[in-house]
Structure formats: C-alpha cells, structure tokens
Design a protein around this motif. Structure first.
Motif, PDB file in Angstrom:
ATOM      1  N   TYR A   1      32.653  10.422  -5.637  1.00 17.22           N
ATOM      2  CA  TYR A   1      31.613   9.413  -5.654  1.00 17.22           C
ATOM      3  C   TYR A   1      31.807   8.508  -6.862  1.00 17.22           C
ATOM      4  CZ  TYR A   1      27.202   7.127  -6.314  1.00 17.22           C
ATOM      5  OH  TYR A   1      26.253   6.178  -6.510  1.00 17.22           O
ATOM      6  N   GLU A   2      31.727   7.223  -6.643  1.00 16.68           N
ATOM      7  CA  GLU A   2      31.906   6.238  -7.713  1.00 16.68           C
ATOM      8  C   GLU A   2      31.097   5.001  -7.378  1.00 16.68           C
ATOM      9  OE1 GLU A   2      33.706   5.110 -11.295  1.00 16.68           O
ATOM     10  OE2 GLU A   2      34.274   6.921 -10.226  1.00 16.68           O
ATOM     11  N   TYR A   3      30.264   4.544  -8.309  1.00 21.80           N
ATOM     12  CA  TYR A   3      29.508   3.307  -8.094  1.00 21.80           C
ATOM     13  C   TYR A   3      30.434   2.120  -8.283  1.00 21.80           C
ATOM     14  CZ  TYR A   3      26.661  -0.758  -8.848  1.00 21.80           C
ATOM     15  OH  TYR A   3      26.135  -2.019  -8.749  1.00 21.80           O
ATOM     16  N   SER A   4      30.250   1.099  -7.456  1.00 24.47           N
ATOM     17  CA  SER A   4      30.945  -0.157  -7.689  1.00 24.47           C
ATOM     18  C   SER A   4      30.161  -1.295  -7.046  1.00 24.47           C
ATOM     19  CB  SER A   4      32.369  -0.127  -7.122  1.00 24.47           C
ATOM     20  OG  SER A   4      32.358  -0.216  -5.718  1.00 24.47           O
ATOM     21  N   THR A   5      30.140  -2.425  -7.719  1.00 20.15           N
ATOM     22  CA  THR A   5      29.541  -3.626  -7.145  1.00 20.15           C
ATOM     23  C   THR A   5      30.245  -3.951  -5.838  1.00 20.15           C
ATOM     24  OG1 THR A   5      28.869  -4.479  -9.285  1.00 20.15           O
ATOM     25  CG2 THR A   5      29.164  -6.094  -7.537  1.00 20.15           C
ATOM     26  N   PHE A   6      31.569  -3.800  -5.822  1.00 18.64           N
ATOM     27  CA  PHE A   6      32.332  -4.099  -4.616  1.00 18.64           C
ATOM     28  C   PHE A   6      31.893  -3.235  -3.442  1.00 18.64           C
ATOM     29  CE2 PHE A   6      35.869  -3.303  -1.723  1.00 18.64           C
ATOM     30  CZ  PHE A   6      36.083  -4.586  -1.260  1.00 18.64           C
ATOM     31  N   GLY A  75      24.324  -7.102  -6.834  1.00 19.35           N
ATOM     32  CA  GLY A  75      23.752  -7.728  -8.019  1.00 19.35           C
ATOM     33  C   GLY A  75      23.483  -9.206  -7.871  1.00 19.35           C
ATOM     34  N   GLY A  76      23.490  -9.720  -6.666  1.00 20.66           N
ATOM     35  CA  GLY A  76      23.295 -11.144  -6.445  1.00 20.66           C
ATOM     36  C   GLY A  76      21.904 -11.501  -5.962  1.00 20.66           C
ATOM     37  N   MET A  77      20.920 -10.758  -6.391  1.00 19.23           N
ATOM     38  CA  MET A  77      19.531 -11.018  -6.005  1.00 19.23           C
ATOM     39  C   MET A  77      18.767 -11.547  -7.210  1.00 19.23           C
ATOM     40  SD  MET A  77      19.148  -9.822  -2.794  1.00 19.23           S
ATOM     41  CE  MET A  77      17.392  -9.546  -2.674  1.00 19.23           C
ATOM     42  N   GLU A  78      17.666 -12.253  -6.924  1.00 15.69           N
ATOM     43  CA  GLU A  78      16.759 -12.657  -7.991  1.00 15.69           C
ATOM     44  C   GLU A  78      15.341 -12.340  -7.561  1.00 15.69           C
ATOM     45  OE1 GLU A  78      17.422 -16.830  -8.721  1.00 15.69           O
ATOM     46  OE2 GLU A  78      16.671 -17.412  -6.777  1.00 15.69           O
ATOM     47  N   SER A  79      14.494 -12.089  -8.565  1.00 14.91           N
ATOM     48  CA  SER A  79      13.124 -11.700  -8.296  1.00 14.91           C
ATOM     49  C   SER A  79      12.293 -11.894  -9.546  1.00 14.91           C
ATOM     50  CB  SER A  79      13.079 -10.228  -7.884  1.00 14.91           C
ATOM     51  OG  SER A  79      11.759  -9.811  -7.627  1.00 14.91           O
ATOM     52  N   SER A  80      11.003 -11.921  -9.366  1.00 18.31           N
ATOM     53  CA  SER A  80      10.087 -11.895 -10.511  1.00 18.31           C
ATOM     54  C   SER A  80       9.889 -10.440 -10.948  1.00 18.31           C
ATOM     55  CB  SER A  80       8.733 -12.496 -10.118  1.00 18.31           C
ATOM     56  OG  SER A  80       8.082 -11.666  -9.175  1.00 18.31           O
ATOM     57  N   ALA A  81       9.444 -10.269 -12.185  1.00 20.03           N
ATOM     58  CA  ALA A  81       9.110  -8.923 -12.668  1.00 20.03           C
ATOM     59  C   ALA A  81       7.995  -8.327 -11.812  1.00 20.03           C
ATOM     60  CB  ALA A  81       8.695  -8.975 -14.135  1.00 20.03           C
ATOM     61  N   TYR A  82       7.050  -9.174 -11.408  1.00 20.56           N
ATOM     62  CA  TYR A  82       5.925  -8.723 -10.587  1.00 20.56           C
ATOM     63  C   TYR A  82       6.417  -8.121  -9.269  1.00 20.56           C
ATOM     64  CZ  TYR A  82       1.633  -8.942  -7.808  1.00 20.56           C
ATOM     65  OH  TYR A  82       0.571  -8.626  -7.003  1.00 20.56           O
ATOM     66  N   ASP A  83       7.340  -8.794  -8.586  1.00 22.59           N
ATOM     67  CA  ASP A  83       7.834  -8.260  -7.318  1.00 22.59           C
ATOM     68  C   ASP A  83       8.701  -7.029  -7.511  1.00 22.59           C
ATOM     69  OD1 ASP A  83       6.436  -9.813  -5.559  1.00 22.59           O
ATOM     70  OD2 ASP A  83       8.102 -11.142  -5.052  1.00 22.59           O
ATOM     71  N   LEU A  84       9.450  -6.950  -8.596  1.00 23.92           N
ATOM     72  CA  LEU A  84      10.204  -5.720  -8.868  1.00 23.92           C
ATOM     73  C   LEU A  84       9.253  -4.554  -9.113  1.00 23.92           C
ATOM     74  CD1 LEU A  84      13.139  -7.006 -11.092  1.00 23.92           C
ATOM     75  CD2 LEU A  84      13.295  -6.057  -8.784  1.00 23.92           C
ATOM     76  N   LEU A  85       8.165  -4.827  -9.816  1.00 19.51           N
ATOM     77  CA  LEU A  85       7.142  -3.799 -10.031  1.00 19.51           C
ATOM     78  C   LEU A  85       6.518  -3.384  -8.700  1.00 19.51           C
ATOM     79  CD1 LEU A  85       5.388  -2.175 -12.062  1.00 19.51           C
ATOM     80  CD2 LEU A  85       3.798  -4.086 -11.962  1.00 19.51           C
TER      81      LEU A  85
END
Length: 167
Positions: A1-6, A75-85
């Motif tokens: 197991y290995e994490y990768s953005t790809f 990692g290509g998403m954007e959000s407000s802190a409120y929506d992440l919460l």
C-alpha cells in the motif's frame, strides 16, 4: 500500500471513462450537491470565483495559482473552511458515507504501515490529564505552493478542526 496523488488521479480518470463525463461533474452531482457543500468544487482557474483567496509565498509575496485541474481527486479541489467542517460533521454523523465505508476510510489499511487509512492519517493521540488518555484521531493535510489545508477529526468526540492557510 502506498499513497500517491497519481493513484487518486488515475481513479478519477477511470470514473470519467466509466461514466462518460468529467470528474468535476461527477463530484458535483454525486457528492457536493447531495451534501449541500456549496463552496466545494474542482478547482477551475478559468472561473474567477470571488471566494477564491489569494495565495502567498513565505516572503508574503502573492503567488500565482498553479493549474491543478489535472489532479482533481489528488488535490485539485477547493472549498471554504465552513464546507470542509460540514463535510467532517457529515462523515461523523453517517450522512455522507455508510459505516462500512467509514471503517475503511478511518482505520489503517490492512498490510499498510499502520498509520494510514484510505486517504487519511489515522492514529491514537495521548491526552494527559483526561480520563480517556488515548483518543482516536484522523487527519488529512494537503497543499500546493502558497496554500495549505488541514482537517483533524476526533471521531469519538464529534470534533472537527479545519485550518486553511494562504501562507
């Protein structure tokens, strides 16, 4: 197991091929709209969204946004802190994913290094002075030049902490 953005990017490409539509549309239809996360979206720099923050380098000089549209799930998403919460709270209350999915998400991967679930760091934090000394904690960090995000969740205590920084 290995994490990768790809790896997450490849999963997004597979979803696009299977559904015949862009991953940004799939995310919006199946996830964002369903959960009412109005600021969360695949980052699209051609859309000059008024809520998008400027980002800065360590010398406090504004940094141009990088085009990360190629890695939406990595990692290509954007959000407000409120929506992440709100997303964190929806994960905790079971309205975002099933318990089976949450068990996979927030528990170490079988055969892995022990500190990583599916996309989340998982572990036990020692809290001196509390009746309960060892508390489960999960977290997710992400960033690009000029911006960092960190989400920390204490599932047993229904606590979600979100920090966004534009350096």
């Amino acid at each position: 197991y290995e994490y990768s953005t790809f790896g997450y990017t490849a999963a997004g490409a597979a979803l696009e091929a299977a559904r015949g539509e862009p991953i940004a549309d799939i995310i919006n239809q199946e996830f964002v709209s369903e959960l009412g996360l109005t600021s969360m979206r695949a980052e699209d720099l051609s859309n000059n969204h008024y809520h998008r923050a400027a980002i800065y380098d360590v010398d406090n000089v504004e940094w141009p946004h990088s085009n990360i549209s190629w890695k939406v799930l990595g990692g290509g998403m954007e959000s407000s802190a409120y929506d992440l919460l709100r997303l964190g709270m929806k994960l905790l209350d079971g309205s975002a994913l099933s318990q089976n999915s949450m068990d996979k998400l927030w528990n170490p991967v079988s055969g892995g290094s022990g500190g990583y679930g599916y996309g989340w760091d998982v572990g036990i934090e020692s809290q001196e002075g509390l009746a309960e000394h060892n508390i489960k904690v999960v977290g997710k960090a992400g960033g690009q030049p000029g911006a960092n995000t960190y989400v920390r969740v204490y599932p047993e205590h229904d606590i979600v902490i979100v920090v966004l920084s534009n350096k």
